[in-house]
Motif scaffolding. Structure first.
Motif, PDB file in Angstrom:
ATOM      1  N   MET A  64       0.850  -1.192   0.000  1.00  0.00           N
ATOM      2  CA  MET A  64       0.000   0.000   0.000  1.00  0.00           C
ATOM      3  C   MET A  64       0.888   1.245   0.000  1.00  0.00           C
ATOM      4  O   MET A  64       2.074   1.181   0.325  1.00  0.00           O
ATOM      5  N   TRP A  65       0.277   2.369  -0.330  1.00  0.00           N
ATOM      6  CA  TRP A  65       1.021   3.635  -0.324  1.00  0.00           C
ATOM      7  C   TRP A  65       1.036   4.204   1.092  1.00  0.00           C
ATOM      8  O   TRP A  65       0.510   5.285   1.355  1.00  0.00           O
ATOM      9  N   THR A  66       1.610   3.446   2.010  1.00  0.00           N
ATOM     10  CA  THR A  66       1.739   3.874   3.398  1.00  0.00           C
ATOM     11  C   THR A  66       3.167   3.618   3.850  1.00  0.00           C
ATOM     12  O   THR A  66       3.948   2.963   3.149  1.00  0.00           O
ATOM     13  N   ARG A  67       3.502   4.095   5.029  1.00  0.00           N
ATOM     14  CA  ARG A  67       4.853   3.919   5.549  1.00  0.00           C
ATOM     15  C   ARG A  67       5.189   2.440   5.737  1.00  0.00           C
ATOM     16  O   ARG A  67       6.307   2.004   5.470  1.00  0.00           O
ATOM     17  N   SER A  68       4.198   1.653   6.196  1.00  0.00           N
ATOM     18  CA  SER A  68       4.429   0.235   6.482  1.00  0.00           C
ATOM     19  C   SER A  68       4.148  -0.661   5.296  1.00  0.00           C
ATOM     20  O   SER A  68       4.495  -1.834   5.308  1.00  0.00           O
ATOM     21  N   GLY A  69       3.472  -0.118   4.263  1.00  0.00           N
ATOM     22  CA  GLY A  69       3.081  -0.948   3.134  1.00  0.00           C
ATOM     23  C   GLY A  69       1.782  -1.689   3.373  1.00  0.00           C
ATOM     24  O   GLY A  69       1.314  -2.431   2.507  1.00  0.00           O
ATOM     25  N   ARG A  70       1.188  -1.518   4.550  1.00  0.00           N
ATOM     26  CA  ARG A  70      -0.088  -2.144   4.878  1.00  0.00           C
ATOM     27  C   ARG A  70      -1.145  -1.053   5.078  1.00  0.00           C
ATOM     28  O   ARG A  70      -0.822   0.121   5.207  1.00  0.00           O
ATOM     29  N   ILE A  71      -2.412  -1.447   5.112  1.00  0.00           N
ATOM     30  CA  ILE A  71      -3.464  -0.486   5.431  1.00  0.00           C
ATOM     31  C   ILE A  71      -3.245  -0.006   6.864  1.00  0.00           C
ATOM     32  O   ILE A  71      -3.099  -0.820   7.786  1.00  0.00           O
ATOM     33  N   GLU A  72      -3.197   1.286   7.052  1.00  0.00           N
ATOM     34  CA  GLU A  72      -2.961   1.853   8.379  1.00  0.00           C
ATOM     35  C   GLU A  72      -4.225   2.581   8.833  1.00  0.00           C
ATOM     36  O   GLU A  72      -4.491   3.695   8.411  1.00  0.00           O
ATOM     37  N   SER A  73      -5.002   1.939   9.685  1.00  0.00           N
ATOM     38  CA  SER A  73      -6.235   2.555  10.178  1.00  0.00           C
ATOM     39  C   SER A  73      -6.000   3.334  11.463  1.00  0.00           C
ATOM     40  O   SER A  73      -6.932   3.919  12.010  1.00  0.00           O
ATOM     41  N   TYR A  74      -4.769   3.322  11.935  1.00  0.00           N
ATOM     42  CA  TYR A  74      -4.414   4.126  13.108  1.00  0.00           C
ATOM     43  C   TYR A  74      -3.269   5.047  12.736  1.00  0.00           C
ATOM     44  O   TYR A  74      -2.285   4.632  12.108  1.00  0.00           O
ATOM     45  N   ARG A  75      -3.387   6.328  13.108  1.00  0.00           N
ATOM     46  CA  ARG A  75      -2.345   7.300  12.781  1.00  0.00           C
ATOM     47  C   ARG A  75      -1.478   7.540  14.013  1.00  0.00           C
ATOM     48  O   ARG A  75      -1.996   7.816  15.100  1.00  0.00           O
ATOM     49  N   ILE A  76      -0.178   7.411  13.817  1.00  0.00           N
ATOM     50  CA  ILE A  76       0.757   7.557  14.932  1.00  0.00           C
ATOM     51  C   ILE A  76       1.316   8.976  15.044  1.00  0.00           C
ATOM     52  O   ILE A  76       2.020   9.281  16.007  1.00  0.00           O
ATOM     53  N   GLU A  77       0.999   9.841  14.089  1.00  0.00           N
ATOM     54  CA  GLU A  77       1.557  11.190  14.118  1.00  0.00           C
ATOM     55  C   GLU A  77       1.073  11.936  15.364  1.00  0.00           C
ATOM     56  O   GLU A  77      -0.122  11.873  15.710  1.00  0.00           O
ATOM     57  N   PRO A  78       1.958  12.651  16.045  1.00  0.00           N
ATOM     58  CA  PRO A  78       1.546  13.395  17.254  1.00  0.00           C
ATOM     59  C   PRO A  78       0.401  14.355  16.989  1.00  0.00           C
ATOM     60  O   PRO A  78      -0.484  14.538  17.835  1.00  0.00           O
ATOM     61  N   GLU A  79       0.384  14.979  15.797  1.00  0.00           N
ATOM     62  CA  GLU A  79      -0.697  15.923  15.486  1.00  0.00           C
ATOM     63  C   GLU A  79      -2.039  15.201  15.442  1.00  0.00           C
ATOM     64  O   GLU A  79      -3.054  15.709  15.905  1.00  0.00           O
ATOM     65  N   ALA A  80      -2.063  14.007  14.835  1.00  0.00           N
ATOM     66  CA  ALA A  80      -3.314  13.259  14.733  1.00  0.00           C
ATOM     67  C   ALA A  80      -3.845  12.895  16.112  1.00  0.00           C
ATOM     68  O   ALA A  80      -5.055  12.960  16.369  1.00  0.00           O
ATOM     69  N   ILE A  81      -2.956  12.528  17.013  1.00  0.00           N
ATOM     70  CA  ILE A  81      -3.366  12.195  18.381  1.00  0.00           C
ATOM     71  C   ILE A  81      -3.883  13.450  19.091  1.00  0.00           C
ATOM     72  O   ILE A  81      -4.922  13.435  19.758  1.00  0.00           O
ATOM     73  N   GLU A  82      -3.173  14.559  18.911  1.00  0.00           N
ATOM     74  CA  GLU A  82      -3.564  15.820  19.554  1.00  0.00           C
ATOM     75  C   GLU A  82      -4.920  16.309  19.068  1.00  0.00           C
ATOM     76  O   GLU A  82      -5.729  16.814  19.850  1.00  0.00           O
ATOM     77  N   TYR A  83      -5.199  16.144  17.774  1.00  0.00           N
ATOM     78  CA  TYR A  83      -6.450  16.642  17.192  1.00  0.00           C
ATOM     79  C   TYR A  83      -7.603  15.653  17.342  1.00  0.00           C
ATOM     80  O   TYR A  83      -8.733  15.945  16.951  1.00  0.00           O
ATOM     81  N   GLY A  84      -7.333  14.448  17.880  1.00  0.00           N
ATOM     82  CA  GLY A  84      -8.390  13.461  18.036  1.00  0.00           C
ATOM     83  C   GLY A  84      -8.741  12.765  16.747  1.00  0.00           C
ATOM     84  O   GLY A  84      -9.865  12.271  16.584  1.00  0.00           O
ATOM     85  N   GLU A  85      -7.790  12.708  15.798  1.00  0.00           N
ATOM     86  CA  GLU A  85      -8.055  12.064  14.517  1.00  0.00           C
ATOM     87  C   GLU A  85      -7.115  10.889  14.284  1.00  0.00           C
ATOM     88  O   GLU A  85      -6.795  10.542  13.142  1.00  0.00           O
ATOM     89  N   ASN A  86      -6.659  10.256  15.375  1.00  0.00           N
ATOM     90  CA  ASN A  86      -5.787   9.089  15.257  1.00  0.00           C
ATOM     91  C   ASN A  86      -6.565   7.828  14.881  1.00  0.00           C
ATOM     92  O   ASN A  86      -5.999   6.885  14.346  1.00  0.00           O
ATOM     93  N   PHE A  87      -7.873   7.807  15.168  1.00  0.00           N
ATOM     94  CA  PHE A  87      -8.749   6.729  14.706  1.00  0.00           C
ATOM     95  C   PHE A  87      -9.761   7.312  13.712  1.00  0.00           C
ATOM     96  O   PHE A  87     -10.053   8.510  13.726  1.00  0.00           O
ATOM     97  N   ILE A  88     -10.308   6.439  12.871  1.00  0.00           N
ATOM     98  CA  ILE A  88     -11.363   6.861  11.951  1.00  0.00           C
ATOM     99  C   ILE A  88     -12.615   7.180  12.754  1.00  0.00           C
ATOM    100  O   ILE A  88     -13.093   6.354  13.538  1.00  0.00           O
ATOM    101  N   SER A  89     -13.130   8.367  12.591  1.00  0.00           N
ATOM    102  CA  SER A  89     -14.357   8.757  13.277  1.00  0.00           C
ATOM    103  C   SER A  89     -15.017   9.881  12.496  1.00  0.00           C
ATOM    104  O   SER A  89     -14.385  10.512  11.654  1.00  0.00           O
TER     105      SER A  89
END
Length: 392
Positions: A64-89
């Motif tokens: 996949m076009w992701t850092r790991s090559g797999r589907i990433e449904s969780y975002r590890i970026e600090p900004e995503a965690i801070e903004y509450g967008e680390n999970f799909i919602s």
């Protein structure tokens, strides 16, 4: 300019198309000259038809076009965690909602956004835009949007039209004539800004409930905090220029609270308004420059604004480049960027003038009984397929 458009002056615009084809994986090897002269359609070189997203990834184990090559449904970026967008919602819109604007709709215990101390009652657009509040649906629906309560109860979507993209040929005569239901090369109604004008689609019952007939001119107002411009007053000379007046068109395809006005026509200016009010023919044309507006007053931009959502502006989010087979981080046009407001504004609609010629009575097609929301008995039978009876 002559150097930049060298091949235009040589009547060889196919050169530019060929460059695009040569740089494309799905068109590589195709001839722009052959395509332009062809009378048939051409298939592009894709792996499946119809298009099947992620076919290579699921059938050939391509990454996949992701850092790991797999589907990433969780975002590890600090900004995503801070903004509450680390999970799909789901997140309510920053303005276009009857409920609490920009609230994050989830009960996931691992979504822990920072609200920066901005209170839940804060309504300034800069506060709503960056505030991160996580609530269950039962809580979100308890909080109403104050703007909705003040009568701004229509969502207005502003898609691009099939007849143009942005403003470029918006006031070309033919485009003005066929782009809306109000094209008229004879300009029998001298209020029309040109040989046609812009329109807003509205549910017939929603319009009738507000005393608006099909074809009437209406005023459209956006959030008064900053629209049509910041710091406006009704006494401002420019307010008349900036407040949108537009034709209403009944369209049963739209739900009760949804309207639509096509994107980015030519706006009214002080000079076009002066032309509309002083020229003998009433056209909305600037006297000195010849600038033609699509409106008598205001513009589609009178009720929209940009929403600078923080998560759309991170430099850390990975993804696929839109214009090449490469992996990149951060900004990517139309994917990860500030992209303005095709669906994110609330408006209030009020009647301005009758739609009939000279602001007298209804718009003439309404009298026929064949228009949406104004059907006569025969038209209703026709729509139900009952206008012809077959005897067997």
């Amino acid at each position: 300019m002559r150097d930049v458009f060298h091949f235009v002056y040589e009547n060889r615009v196919d050169v530019y198309a060929q460059r695009l084809l040569d740089a494309s994986s799905t068109f590589y090897g195709y001839s722009a000259d052959v395509l332009l002269k062809s009378e048939k359609g051409w298939m592009v070189m894709v792996r499946t038809y119809p298009r099947h997203p992620l076919w290579e990834e699921t059938n050939e184990s391509k990454p996949m076009w992701t850092r790991s090559g797999r589907i990433e449904s969780y975002r590890i970026e600090p900004e995503a965690i801070e903004y509450g967008e680390n999970f799909i919602s789901h997140r309510e819109g920053p303005e276009a909602t009857p409920y609490l604007p920009n609230a994050i709709f989830t009960t996931n215990p691992y979504v822990r956004p920072d609200d920066y101390g901005i209170p839940i009652a804060a309504q300034h657009h800069d506060d709503k835009m960056i505030r991160n509040i996580k609530l269950a649906w039962q809580e979100i629906k308890r909080h109403s949007n104050p703007l909705w309560e003040k009568g701004y109860q229509f969502y207005c979507v502003t898609p691009k039209t099939r007849h143009r993209v942005h403003s470029q040929w918006s006031v070309n005569d033919w485009v003005q004539i066929y782009e809306s239901n109000f094209g008229d090369p004879y300009r029998m109604d001298k209020r029309t800004p040109g040989v046609g004008e812009h329109q807003v689609h509205i549910n017939p019952q929603a319009a009738k409930d507000r005393g608006i007939n099909d074809g009437d001119y209406v005023y459209i107002d956006g959030n008064p905090v900053d629209r049509p411009y910041r710091g406006w007053k009704p006494s401002d000379p420019y307010y008349k220029v900036a407040r949108l007046m537009i034709r209403a068109k009944y369209n049963p395809a739209y739900p009760y609270h949804v309207t639509m006005a096509k994107h980015a026509p030519y706006v009214s200016t002080a000079k076009s308004v002066k032309g509309h009010e002083t020229r003998p023919d009433g056209r909305a044309i600037a006297i000195d420059t010849g600038y033609q507006s699509n409106f008598r007053y205001g513009a589609q931009q009178s009720f929209t604004r940009s929403w600078l959502m923080p998560m759309h502006q991170t430099d850390s989010l990975p993804g696929k480049s839109a214009n090449g087979l490469k992996f990149k981080w951060g900004f990517e046009i139309d994917h990860h960027a500030v992209n303005t407001v095709p669906k994110e504004c609330l408006i209030r609609i009020t009647k301005a003038e009758d739609g009939g010629i000279g602001a007298r009575g209804p718009w003439e097609p309404v009298r026929t009984g064949f228009t949406p929301g104004q059907e006569n008995e025969f038209m209703i039978k026709w729509l139900k397929g009952e206008h012809i009876k077959i005897k067997v």
